[in-house]
Design a protein around this motif. Sequence first.
Motif, PDB file in Angstrom:
ATOM      1  N   ARG A  19       0.819  -1.157  -0.129  1.00 58.44           N
ATOM      2  CA  ARG A  19       0.071  -0.106   0.039  1.00 58.44           C
ATOM      3  C   ARG A  19       0.817   1.453  -0.167  1.00 58.44           C
ATOM      4  NH1 ARG A  19      -1.562   3.139   5.018  1.00 58.44           N
ATOM      5  NH2 ARG A  19      -0.115   2.491   6.562  1.00 58.44           N
ATOM      6  N   SER A  20       0.474   2.244  -0.589  1.00 55.92           N
ATOM      7  CA  SER A  20       1.119   3.580  -0.873  1.00 55.92           C
ATOM      8  C   SER A  20       0.280   4.497   0.077  1.00 55.92           C
ATOM      9  CB  SER A  20       1.246   3.940  -2.095  1.00 55.92           C
ATOM     10  OG  SER A  20       1.921   5.309  -2.282  1.00 55.92           O
ATOM     11  N   PHE A  21       0.938   5.206   1.089  1.00 57.39           N
ATOM     12  CA  PHE A  21       0.222   6.333   1.957  1.00 57.39           C
ATOM     13  C   PHE A  21       1.004   7.387   2.088  1.00 57.39           C
ATOM     14  CE2 PHE A  21       2.391   3.640   4.733  1.00 57.39           C
ATOM     15  CZ  PHE A  21       3.075   4.535   5.905  1.00 57.39           C
ATOM     16  N   TYR A  22       0.533   8.358   2.735  1.00 55.52           N
ATOM     17  CA  TYR A  22       1.189   9.549   3.132  1.00 55.52           C
ATOM     18  C   TYR A  22       0.410  10.198   4.377  1.00 55.52           C
ATOM     19  CZ  TYR A  22      -3.069  11.777   0.732  1.00 55.52           C
ATOM     20  OH  TYR A  22      -4.129  12.311   0.629  1.00 55.52           O
ATOM     21  N   LEU A  23       1.150  10.999   5.047  1.00 53.85           N
ATOM     22  CA  LEU A  23       0.478  11.980   5.991  1.00 53.85           C
ATOM     23  C   LEU A  23      -0.145  13.112   5.609  1.00 53.85           C
ATOM     24  CD1 LEU A  23       3.158  11.032   8.895  1.00 53.85           C
ATOM     25  CD2 LEU A  23       1.066   9.580   8.365  1.00 53.85           C
ATOM     26  N   SER A  24      -1.410  13.237   6.156  1.00 52.21           N
ATOM     27  CA  SER A  24      -1.948  14.428   5.629  1.00 52.21           C
ATOM     28  C   SER A  24      -1.539  15.601   6.729  1.00 52.21           C
ATOM     29  CB  SER A  24      -3.708  14.447   6.205  1.00 52.21           C
ATOM     30  OG  SER A  24      -3.627  14.268   7.555  1.00 52.21           O
ATOM     31  N   SER A  25      -2.029  16.770   6.501  1.00 52.07           N
ATOM     32  CA  SER A  25      -1.554  18.027   7.047  1.00 52.07           C
ATOM     33  C   SER A  25      -1.807  17.804   8.787  1.00 52.07           C
ATOM     34  CB  SER A  25      -2.090  19.270   6.663  1.00 52.07           C
ATOM     35  OG  SER A  25      -3.433  19.325   6.731  1.00 52.07           O
ATOM     36  N   THR A  26      -2.718  17.095   8.917  1.00 52.71           N
ATOM     37  CA  THR A  26      -3.111  16.794  10.210  1.00 52.71           C
ATOM     38  C   THR A  26      -2.760  15.643  10.729  1.00 52.71           C
ATOM     39  OG1 THR A  26      -5.155  15.594   9.582  1.00 52.71           O
ATOM     40  CG2 THR A  26      -5.515  18.046  10.025  1.00 52.71           C
ATOM     41  N   GLY A  27      -1.743  15.070  10.490  1.00 53.56           N
ATOM     42  CA  GLY A  27      -1.089  13.790  10.692  1.00 53.56           C
ATOM     43  C   GLY A  27      -1.737  12.514  10.749  1.00 53.56           C
ATOM     44  N   GLU A  28      -2.996  12.516   9.748  1.00 57.19           N
ATOM     45  CA  GLU A  28      -3.623  11.409   9.574  1.00 57.19           C
ATOM     46  C   GLU A  28      -2.924  10.366   8.412  1.00 57.19           C
ATOM     47  OE1 GLU A  28      -8.052  10.217   8.149  1.00 57.19           O
ATOM     48  OE2 GLU A  28      -7.600  12.160   8.281  1.00 57.19           O
TER      49      GLU A  28
END
Length: 188
Positions: free
Chosen positions: A53-62
């Motif tokens: 899976r590819s993921f990133y952290l949103s500006s809120t850290g999610e």
Amino acid sequence: MRKFLASFNILTEKDISEFSRLTTLKKLKKGDYFIEAGNMCNEVAFINKGLFRSFYLSSTGEDVTYCFFWERNFVTAYTSLITDTKTTESIQALTDIEMLSISKEDILKLQESNINWLKFMKTLAEQEYIGLENRMMLLQRETAEMRYKHILKNHPEYIQSIPLNYLASYLGITQRHLSRIRKDSFIE
């Protein structure tokens, strides 16, 4: 991998053999990273076995799941690979992985030595663009229920193989909302 490469009808058997010769077999355990955010990607891998899976952290850290990479497909942090910049995404193994890796340097050498590789890379890039455009349209135009039904129809393996929290994130909804949708879909 040879079948996958041949399926595009661009590469000769000699081209595919040369590519195979340049790959290195690598294995990752469930939870290991192909690449982590903040690093530069300098390889592409063909997945023989497993799921990423590819993921990133949103500006809120999610933690936001962006996409999945399945067996018999290539995996890379594409933007980092082509721009020589640090990636903002992480690619993590959801299962044990067996893959064939090739360096960016070797890919560039192949492209310089043979026009078939340029054609092949262009075709792959076009397919990725179309896939991303379709995903964006689905996220922006359809309800969560329709997105879930789309996955049920087109990617039933997602439902069976991906943990619900990652699937919910991929659909752009909460895990609770996904549970409700699944319950309603089961009743229908």
